[in-house]
Design a protein around this motif. Structure first.
Motif, PDB file in Angstrom:
ATOM      1  N   ALA A  77      91.893   4.567  71.583  1.00  0.00           N
ATOM      2  CA  ALA A  77      90.683   3.371  71.382  1.00  0.00           C
ATOM      3  C   ALA A  77      90.694   2.632  72.851  1.00  0.00           C
ATOM      4  CB  ALA A  77      90.697   2.406  70.042  1.00  0.00           C
ATOM      5  N   LEU A  78      89.544   3.021  73.298  1.00  0.00           N
ATOM      6  CA  LEU A  78      90.005   2.103  74.611  1.00  0.00           C
ATOM      7  C   LEU A  78      88.511   0.775  74.769  1.00  0.00           C
ATOM      8  CD1 LEU A  78      90.217   4.540  77.412  1.00  0.00           C
ATOM      9  CD2 LEU A  78      91.939   2.979  76.367  1.00  0.00           C
ATOM     10  N   GLU A  79      88.708  -0.176  73.688  1.00  0.00           N
ATOM     11  CA  GLU A  79      87.336  -0.475  73.592  1.00  0.00           C
ATOM     12  C   GLU A  79      87.605  -2.620  74.483  1.00  0.00           C
ATOM     13  OE1 GLU A  79      84.966   0.134  71.148  1.00  0.00           O
ATOM     14  OE2 GLU A  79      86.417   1.817  70.751  1.00  0.00           O
ATOM     15  N   ILE A  80      86.892  -2.853  74.633  1.00  0.00           N
ATOM     16  CA  ILE A  80      86.260  -3.998  75.621  1.00  0.00           C
ATOM     17  C   ILE A  80      85.076  -4.808  74.611  1.00  0.00           C
ATOM     18  CG2 ILE A  80      84.981  -2.671  77.578  1.00  0.00           C
ATOM     19  CD1 ILE A  80      86.323  -4.500  79.293  1.00  0.00           C
ATOM     20  N   LYS A  81      85.853  -6.041  75.215  1.00  0.00           N
ATOM     21  CA  LYS A  81      83.980  -6.903  74.560  1.00  0.00           C
ATOM     22  C   LYS A  81      82.803  -6.639  75.570  1.00  0.00           C
ATOM     23  CE  LYS A  81      86.461 -10.341  72.399  1.00  0.00           C
ATOM     24  NZ  LYS A  81      86.052 -10.406  70.900  1.00  0.00           N
ATOM     25  N   PRO A  82      81.330  -6.060  74.988  1.00  0.00           N
ATOM     26  CA  PRO A  82      80.760  -5.947  75.659  1.00  0.00           C
ATOM     27  C   PRO A  82      80.648  -7.782  76.969  1.00  0.00           C
ATOM     28  CG  PRO A  82      79.871  -5.744  73.339  1.00  0.00           C
ATOM     29  CD  PRO A  82      81.585  -6.237  73.654  1.00  0.00           C
ATOM     30  N   ALA A  83      81.051  -8.744  76.531  1.00  0.00           N
ATOM     31  CA  ALA A  83      80.680  -9.342  77.766  1.00  0.00           C
ATOM     32  C   ALA A  83      81.263  -9.228  78.998  1.00  0.00           C
ATOM     33  CB  ALA A  83      80.826 -10.886  76.811  1.00  0.00           C
ATOM     34  N   LEU A  84      82.832  -8.945  78.758  1.00  0.00           N
ATOM     35  CA  LEU A  84      83.384  -8.421  79.597  1.00  0.00           C
ATOM     36  C   LEU A  84      82.601  -7.571  80.571  1.00  0.00           C
ATOM     37  CD1 LEU A  84      86.741  -8.591  77.873  1.00  0.00           C
ATOM     38  CD2 LEU A  84      85.791 -10.593  79.326  1.00  0.00           C
ATOM     39  N   LEU A  85      81.705  -6.448  80.254  1.00  0.00           N
ATOM     40  CA  LEU A  85      81.135  -5.224  80.788  1.00  0.00           C
ATOM     41  C   LEU A  85      80.962  -6.019  82.529  1.00  0.00           C
ATOM     42  CD1 LEU A  85      79.731  -3.435  78.511  1.00  0.00           C
ATOM     43  CD2 LEU A  85      81.879  -3.285  79.503  1.00  0.00           C
ATOM     44  N   LYS A  86      80.140  -7.064  82.315  1.00  0.00           N
ATOM     45  CA  LYS A  86      79.948  -7.865  83.426  1.00  0.00           C
ATOM     46  C   LYS A  86      80.864  -8.067  84.456  1.00  0.00           C
ATOM     47  CE  LYS A  86      79.727 -12.489  81.752  1.00  0.00           C
ATOM     48  NZ  LYS A  86      79.345 -13.914  81.379  1.00  0.00           N
ATOM     49  N   TYR A  87      81.832  -8.152  84.673  1.00  0.00           N
ATOM     50  CA  TYR A  87      82.844  -8.422  84.924  1.00  0.00           C
ATOM     51  C   TYR A  87      83.598  -6.798  85.683  1.00  0.00           C
ATOM     52  CZ  TYR A  87      83.672 -12.774  83.724  1.00  0.00           C
ATOM     53  OH  TYR A  87      82.564 -14.251  82.990  1.00  0.00           O
ATOM     54  N   PHE A 135      73.302  -0.497  75.801  1.00  0.00           N
ATOM     55  CA  PHE A 135      75.071  -0.010  74.959  1.00  0.00           C
ATOM     56  C   PHE A 135      74.853   1.297  74.494  1.00  0.00           C
ATOM     57  CE2 PHE A 135      75.306  -4.915  74.928  1.00  0.00           C
ATOM     58  CZ  PHE A 135      76.359  -5.235  75.995  1.00  0.00           C
ATOM     59  N   THR A 136      73.985   1.603  73.664  1.00  0.00           N
ATOM     60  CA  THR A 136      74.271   3.297  72.685  1.00  0.00           C
ATOM     61  C   THR A 136      74.239   3.878  73.718  1.00  0.00           C
ATOM     62  OG1 THR A 136      72.812   2.097  70.980  1.00  0.00           O
ATOM     63  CG2 THR A 136      72.842   5.000  71.541  1.00  0.00           C
ATOM     64  N   LEU A 137      73.495   3.613  75.172  1.00  0.00           N
ATOM     65  CA  LEU A 137      73.654   4.897  75.914  1.00  0.00           C
ATOM     66  C   LEU A 137      74.955   4.844  76.384  1.00  0.00           C
ATOM     67  CD1 LEU A 137      70.247   4.808  77.819  1.00  0.00           C
ATOM     68  CD2 LEU A 137      71.128   6.326  76.415  1.00  0.00           C
ATOM     69  N   PHE A 138      75.614   3.707  77.197  1.00  0.00           N
ATOM     70  CA  PHE A 138      76.433   3.136  77.648  1.00  0.00           C
ATOM     71  C   PHE A 138      77.437   3.933  76.756  1.00  0.00           C
ATOM     72  CE2 PHE A 138      81.012   1.086  77.969  1.00  0.00           C
ATOM     73  CZ  PHE A 138      80.904   1.063  79.749  1.00  0.00           C
ATOM     74  N   GLN A 139      77.750   4.111  75.277  1.00  0.00           N
ATOM     75  CA  GLN A 139      78.593   4.310  74.422  1.00  0.00           C
ATOM     76  C   GLN A 139      78.783   5.600  74.281  1.00  0.00           C
ATOM     77  OE1 GLN A 139      80.950   2.912  73.695  1.00  0.00           O
ATOM     78  NE2 GLN A 139      80.509   0.787  72.360  1.00  0.00           N
ATOM     79  N   THR A 140      77.600   6.736  74.141  1.00  0.00           N
ATOM     80  CA  THR A 140      77.765   7.916  74.848  1.00  0.00           C
ATOM     81  C   THR A 140      77.850   8.336  75.687  1.00  0.00           C
ATOM     82  OG1 THR A 140      75.317   7.573  73.574  1.00  0.00           O
ATOM     83  CG2 THR A 140      75.345  10.231  74.391  1.00  0.00           C
ATOM     84  N   ASP A 141      77.365   7.880  77.210  1.00  0.00           N
ATOM     85  CA  ASP A 141      77.644   8.620  78.324  1.00  0.00           C
ATOM     86  C   ASP A 141      79.554   8.185  78.439  1.00  0.00           C
ATOM     87  OD1 ASP A 141      77.518   9.172  80.774  1.00  0.00           O
ATOM     88  OD2 ASP A 141      77.400   7.283  81.706  1.00  0.00           O
ATOM     89  N   ALA A 142      80.262   6.844  78.167  1.00  0.00           N
ATOM     90  CA  ALA A 142      81.436   6.719  77.732  1.00  0.00           C
ATOM     91  C   ALA A 142      82.217   7.802  76.888  1.00  0.00           C
ATOM     92  CB  ALA A 142      81.742   5.421  77.260  1.00  0.00           C
TER      93      ALA A 142
END
Length: 147
Positions: free
Chosen positions: A136-146, A28-35
């Motif tokens: 802010a473009l936030e999304i619940k981590p559980a939704l990332l699988k979709y 999640f840290t890598l995802f956030q940094t990349d994002a």
């Protein structure tokens, strides 16, 4: 009372759980940094559309089909989300996020976009495109699988 083997099994499970939690935090840290690094090159836009009242259902179906295909087949189309105003059903808002300007330019040349655009041209009374900058473009981590 636990046996020695049960204690060892429990310790292994706790260690495995700890490793999984640490890996999850790293991902999640890598995802956030990349994002965050990529966010500056993204193209984010809002389309405000007014539809002819005689064509509302036909337009909605065409837009839904187009958005689904674009997100499924184009890696540069990160999000296409459309809603309509319940009090004014002819008013549609589309929130679009592209990986880059280049991804957007590729998108508007695809067969499915051209089919949508040409097929709905007479249904659209007005179209206003607004390029926006995200706060802010936030999304619940559980939704990332979709995604």
């Amino acid at each position: 009372m636990m046996t020695h083997q049960q204690k060892q099994t429990r310790i292994k499970i706790e260690i495995l759980t700890l490793v999984i939690n640490v890996l999850t935090i790293i991902v999640f840290t890598l995802f956030q940094t990349d994002a965050m690094a990529q966010q500056s090159s993204r193209k984010v836009r809002i389309a405000n559309i007014e539809i002819d009242s005689a064509c509302v259902e036909e337009y909605r179906a065409a837009l839904a089909k187009h958005a689904k295909i674009a997100v499924q087949v184009e890696p540069g189309v990160l999000a296409l989300q459309a809603v309509y105003d319940k009090e004014h059903p002819t008013k549609v808002i589309v929130f679009e996020v592209y990986a880059s300007e280049q991804a957007y330019q590729l998108h508007i040349k695809t067969p499915h976009f051209l089919e949508y655009k040409n097929g709905t041209l007479k249904m659209v009374k007005s179209l206003v495109l607004v390029d926006v900058a995200p706060i802010a473009l936030e999304i619940k981590p559980a939704l990332l699988k979709y995604l």
